[in-house]
Design a protein around this motif. Structure first.
Motif, PDB file in Angstrom:
ATOM      1  N   THR A 282      84.100   5.514  20.031  1.00 41.00           N
ATOM      2  CA  THR A 282      83.469   6.559  20.827  1.00 41.00           C
ATOM      3  C   THR A 282      84.182   7.846  20.442  1.00 41.00           C
ATOM      4  O   THR A 282      85.412   7.911  20.470  1.00 41.00           O
ATOM      5  CB  THR A 282      83.613   6.271  22.326  1.00 41.00           C
ATOM      6  OG1 THR A 282      82.772   5.162  22.644  1.00 41.00           O
ATOM      7  CG2 THR A 282      83.208   7.477  23.160  1.00 41.00           C
ATOM      8  N   HIS A 283      83.437   8.862  20.067  1.00 35.01           N
ATOM      9  CA  HIS A 283      83.999  10.025  19.392  1.00 35.01           C
ATOM     10  C   HIS A 283      84.407  11.100  20.405  1.00 35.01           C
ATOM     11  O   HIS A 283      83.611  11.968  20.780  1.00 35.01           O
ATOM     12  CB  HIS A 283      82.994  10.560  18.379  1.00 35.01           C
ATOM     13  CG  HIS A 283      82.579   9.529  17.378  1.00 35.01           C
ATOM     14  ND1 HIS A 283      83.416   9.066  16.398  1.00 35.01           N
ATOM     15  CD2 HIS A 283      81.421   8.839  17.242  1.00 35.01           C
ATOM     16  CE1 HIS A 283      82.802   8.146  15.669  1.00 35.01           C
ATOM     17  NE2 HIS A 283      81.590   7.981  16.173  1.00 35.01           N
ATOM     18  N   TRP A 284      85.667  11.054  20.790  1.00 39.15           N
ATOM     19  CA  TRP A 284      86.182  11.964  21.809  1.00 39.15           C
ATOM     20  C   TRP A 284      86.208  13.406  21.344  1.00 39.15           C
ATOM     21  O   TRP A 284      86.238  14.326  22.165  1.00 39.15           O
ATOM     22  CB  TRP A 284      87.583  11.520  22.247  1.00 39.15           C
ATOM     23  CG  TRP A 284      87.552  10.361  23.178  1.00 39.15           C
ATOM     24  CD1 TRP A 284      87.247   9.061  22.883  1.00 39.15           C
ATOM     25  CD2 TRP A 284      87.803  10.393  24.587  1.00 39.15           C
ATOM     26  NE1 TRP A 284      87.307   8.275  24.014  1.00 39.15           N
ATOM     27  CE2 TRP A 284      87.662   9.075  25.076  1.00 39.15           C
ATOM     28  CE3 TRP A 284      88.164  11.404  25.480  1.00 39.15           C
ATOM     29  CZ2 TRP A 284      87.838   8.741  26.413  1.00 39.15           C
ATOM     30  CZ3 TRP A 284      88.355  11.077  26.811  1.00 39.15           C
ATOM     31  CH2 TRP A 284      88.186   9.765  27.274  1.00 39.15           C
ATOM     32  N   GLN A 285      86.214  13.636  20.034  1.00 37.57           N
ATOM     33  CA  GLN A 285      86.198  15.013  19.543  1.00 37.57           C
ATOM     34  C   GLN A 285      84.777  15.519  19.282  1.00 37.57           C
ATOM     35  O   GLN A 285      84.594  16.641  18.797  1.00 37.57           O
ATOM     36  CB  GLN A 285      87.037  15.118  18.261  1.00 37.57           C
ATOM     37  CG  GLN A 285      88.461  14.618  18.402  1.00 37.57           C
ATOM     38  CD  GLN A 285      89.167  15.168  19.638  1.00 37.57           C
ATOM     39  OE1 GLN A 285      89.113  16.368  19.901  1.00 37.57           O
ATOM     40  NE2 GLN A 285      89.820  14.288  20.390  1.00 37.57           N
ATOM     41  N   HIS A 286      83.792  14.711  19.604  1.00 38.93           N
ATOM     42  CA  HIS A 286      82.395  15.113  19.423  1.00 38.93           C
ATOM     43  C   HIS A 286      82.111  16.341  20.284  1.00 38.93           C
ATOM     44  O   HIS A 286      82.477  16.388  21.461  1.00 38.93           O
ATOM     45  CB  HIS A 286      81.481  13.962  19.817  1.00 38.93           C
ATOM     46  CG  HIS A 286      80.087  14.063  19.296  1.00 38.93           C
ATOM     47  ND1 HIS A 286      79.229  15.078  19.662  1.00 38.93           N
ATOM     48  CD2 HIS A 286      79.385  13.273  18.438  1.00 38.93           C
ATOM     49  CE1 HIS A 286      78.063  14.901  19.055  1.00 38.93           C
ATOM     50  NE2 HIS A 286      78.136  13.818  18.302  1.00 38.93           N
ATOM     51  N   PRO A 287      81.460  17.375  19.727  1.00 44.76           N
ATOM     52  CA  PRO A 287      81.189  18.587  20.525  1.00 44.76           C
ATOM     53  C   PRO A 287      80.281  18.354  21.726  1.00 44.76           C
ATOM     54  O   PRO A 287      80.188  19.217  22.601  1.00 44.76           O
ATOM     55  CB  PRO A 287      80.522  19.526  19.512  1.00 44.76           C
ATOM     56  CG  PRO A 287      80.946  19.024  18.176  1.00 44.76           C
ATOM     57  CD  PRO A 287      81.062  17.535  18.327  1.00 44.76           C
TER      58      PRO A 287
ATOM     59  N   HIS B 129      85.123  15.567  11.331  1.00 42.60           N
ATOM     60  CA  HIS B 129      84.804  16.567  12.349  1.00 42.60           C
ATOM     61  C   HIS B 129      83.529  17.330  11.993  1.00 42.60           C
ATOM     62  O   HIS B 129      82.716  17.622  12.867  1.00 42.60           O
ATOM     63  CB  HIS B 129      85.974  17.526  12.531  1.00 42.60           C
ATOM     64  CG  HIS B 129      87.078  16.971  13.376  1.00 42.60           C
ATOM     65  ND1 HIS B 129      87.250  17.299  14.697  1.00 42.60           N
ATOM     66  CD2 HIS B 129      88.053  16.076  13.090  1.00 42.60           C
ATOM     67  CE1 HIS B 129      88.279  16.649  15.195  1.00 42.60           C
ATOM     68  NE2 HIS B 129      88.808  15.907  14.237  1.00 42.60           N
ATOM     69  N   ALA B 130      83.356  17.628  10.713  1.00 35.44           N
ATOM     70  CA  ALA B 130      82.157  18.360  10.295  1.00 35.44           C
ATOM     71  C   ALA B 130      80.889  17.560  10.533  1.00 35.44           C
ATOM     72  O   ALA B 130      79.815  18.137  10.768  1.00 35.44           O
ATOM     73  CB  ALA B 130      82.268  18.739   8.814  1.00 35.44           C
ATOM     74  N   GLY B 131      80.982  16.255  10.496  1.00 37.81           N
ATOM     75  CA  GLY B 131      79.797  15.410  10.644  1.00 37.81           C
ATOM     76  C   GLY B 131      79.601  14.806  12.010  1.00 37.81           C
ATOM     77  O   GLY B 131      78.680  13.995  12.206  1.00 37.81           O
ATOM     78  N   LEU B 132      80.424  15.192  12.978  1.00 33.60           N
ATOM     79  CA  LEU B 132      80.343  14.560  14.292  1.00 33.60           C
ATOM     80  C   LEU B 132      78.997  14.788  14.967  1.00 33.60           C
ATOM     81  O   LEU B 132      78.483  13.888  15.657  1.00 33.60           O
ATOM     82  CB  LEU B 132      81.479  15.052  15.190  1.00 33.60           C
ATOM     83  CG  LEU B 132      82.830  14.363  14.988  1.00 33.60           C
ATOM     84  CD1 LEU B 132      83.902  15.022  15.829  1.00 33.60           C
ATOM     85  CD2 LEU B 132      82.731  12.875  15.323  1.00 33.60           C
TER      86      LEU B 132
END
Length: 461
Positions: free
Chosen positions: A69-74, A21-24
């Motif tokens: 695909t990063h659904w938690q990406h901000p 999460h920190a690196g998204l």
């Protein structure tokens, strides 16, 4: 792997999730792989012998994140979000470890009674009337199917369950043209049939026209058909359309038709009193679904169906063979009788964690921020040369296009998504190809939202 191995590996997994999460923001939002690329990297068959956890975890790190695909990406602004707040992630770990099957009260009393409590919390948090109840499904699609099956059975005098639909009256179901495809799927799977889902015309504001609803029902009655129910749209997937439920409800009531509100995305906004007028009248309907996994921080899957009175739905979906009886417990609730699947996950635990860890004020603050940031981005794009705002913001959703036309707009979207910093999706509205923006990711900031303007500028020819 043994239970004694879990503490170390769970800690490692938690650390990986934290770092992920920190690196998204440093990752492209959308997966950067070709079709079949991951599949070709995986063995064709399962191993005969056990493999060490170190090797399994190393392969996970090597193969999986790059193919996501990063659904938690901000800066995930596509579709609608599917959130995973930290408190929900923790609850999901506990749910997985407990492994409860909550089909009956007796198979896991805590699962049933915690679900009852969470439904009560949400009834009050959303401003729905006291006395309403409900249940937690996996998705809004299943909740809407349950509502439509109940409409079918009420129209057939609850004989469709035993007699089938052969020879039954031709049922008609009504919904606006802005309603999600889950309503179409419900019409198909319930046996009502796609051809009998009447898409009622909308007014200029994209809400169902009550006069058109009345005319459609009267025409069907004159043709010898049997109207069975109305599904209202509250926050349509395409461009965020809202039916004027309060104006249409008297029509449904005059014909004795049950009503269901599809508020899968927008329903979470009911926790903010200032947004409730968008869905005025929903509190007088029979059923409403919204997804806390879309905009309230709970992890997918978590769809809440609120019900004025569950009696007809339980009569439709309940089935209690001998092996599912609970001897000596006639007053218990068995939630499998409120839905289609028999098996049920302990979804209420993540709602309990989320609502306590952030509080209703914390949830409201996020939703209000998302709505405000969306409005600011909309105004910023409106000021860009050649950009047209096609549909104005409805909560945290709006659409835009290039004045040059569909081909130019589609090419722009392709360049935006290829650039990698944001992810947007498209729809068609009034015959035009338009780009949707929707904000709702749990860790999103105003700066993340405004990156859309920067990427748009960089992506134009």
């Amino acid at each position: 792997m043994r239970h004694d191995d879990l503490p170390a590996w769970s800690a490692r997994a938690a650390a990986w999730i934290r770092d992920y999460h920190a690196g998204l923001r440093d990752r492209p939002v959308r997966a950067q792989v070709r079709p079949g690329e991951l599949l070709s990297a995986l063995p064709r068959a399962a191993p005969e012998a056990a493999e060490p956890p170190e090797e399994i975890f190393a392969d996970f790190e090597r193969l999986i994140p790059g193919a996501l695909t990063h659904w938690q990406h901000p800066r995930f602004f596509a579709y609608f979000p599917a959130n995973a707040a930290p408190a929900s992630i923790l609850a999901e770990q506990l749910i997985a470890g407990i492994g409860a099957q909550g089909m009956l009260w007796q198979t896991s009393p805590a699962a049933t009674e915690l679900e009852q409590a969470m439904i009560g919390w949400l009834v009050r948090a959303t401003g729905m009337p006291e006395g309403w109840t409900g249940t937690i499904h996996d998705s809004a699609t299943v909740a809407t199917l349950c509502a439509v099956l109940t409409m079918r059975e009420k129209a057939l005098g609850f004989e469709g369950l035993t007699e089938g639909l052969s020879g039954a009256p031709r049922l008609r179901l009504y919904a606006s043209a802005q309603t999600h495809s889950s309503v179409d799927k419900a019409a198909r799977l319930s046996g009502i049939g796609q051809a009998n889902l009447v898409k009622v015309p909308t007014r200029d504001d994209l809400s169902m026209d009550p006069a058109a609803l009345e005319a459609a029902i009267e025409a069907d009655l004159a043709a010898g058909y049997t109207p069975c129910g109305v599904v209202f749209c509250a926050g349509g997937t395409a461009v965020g359309a809202f039916d004027d439920i309060a104006a249409c409800l008297p029509v449904a009531r005059a014909h004795g038709l049950p009503t269901h509100v599809d508020a899968a995305w927008a329903g979470s906004a009911l926790v903010c009193p200032e947004f409730r007028p968008l869905m005025a009248g929903a509190e007088e309907c029979d059923s409403l679904v919204f997804n806390p996994h879309k905009w309230m921080g709970a992890q997918f899957d978590c769809a809440v169906q609120l019900l004025r009175d569950p009696t007809d739905q339980v009569r439709t979906l309940g089935l209690r063979p001998d092996y599912l009886q609970t001897p000596g417990e006639s007053a218990v609730t068995d939630f499998n009788e409120w839905t289609v699947p028999l098996g049920r996950r302990m979804r209420a635990l993540k709602l309990w964690f989320v609502l306590r860890a952030y509080g209703l004020e914390g949830v409201r603050a996020r939703l209000r921020d998302h709505v405000a940031w969306t409005a600011r981005l909309c105004e910023a794009l409106r000021a860009e040369p050649g950009i047209e705002i096609v549909t104005e913001p409805r909560l945290s959703l709006f659409s835009f296009a290039l004045a040059e036309g569909d081909a130019a707009t589609e090419a722009l979207l392709t360049r935006i998504n290829a650039e990698g910093r944001v992810y947007l999706t498209q729809t068609r509205h009034a015959g035009r190809f338009v780009i949707r923006f929707t904000c709702g990711t749990w860790d999103c900031t105003e700066a993340d939202v405004m990156v859309v303007r920067d990427v748009l500028r960089a992506s134009r020819p």
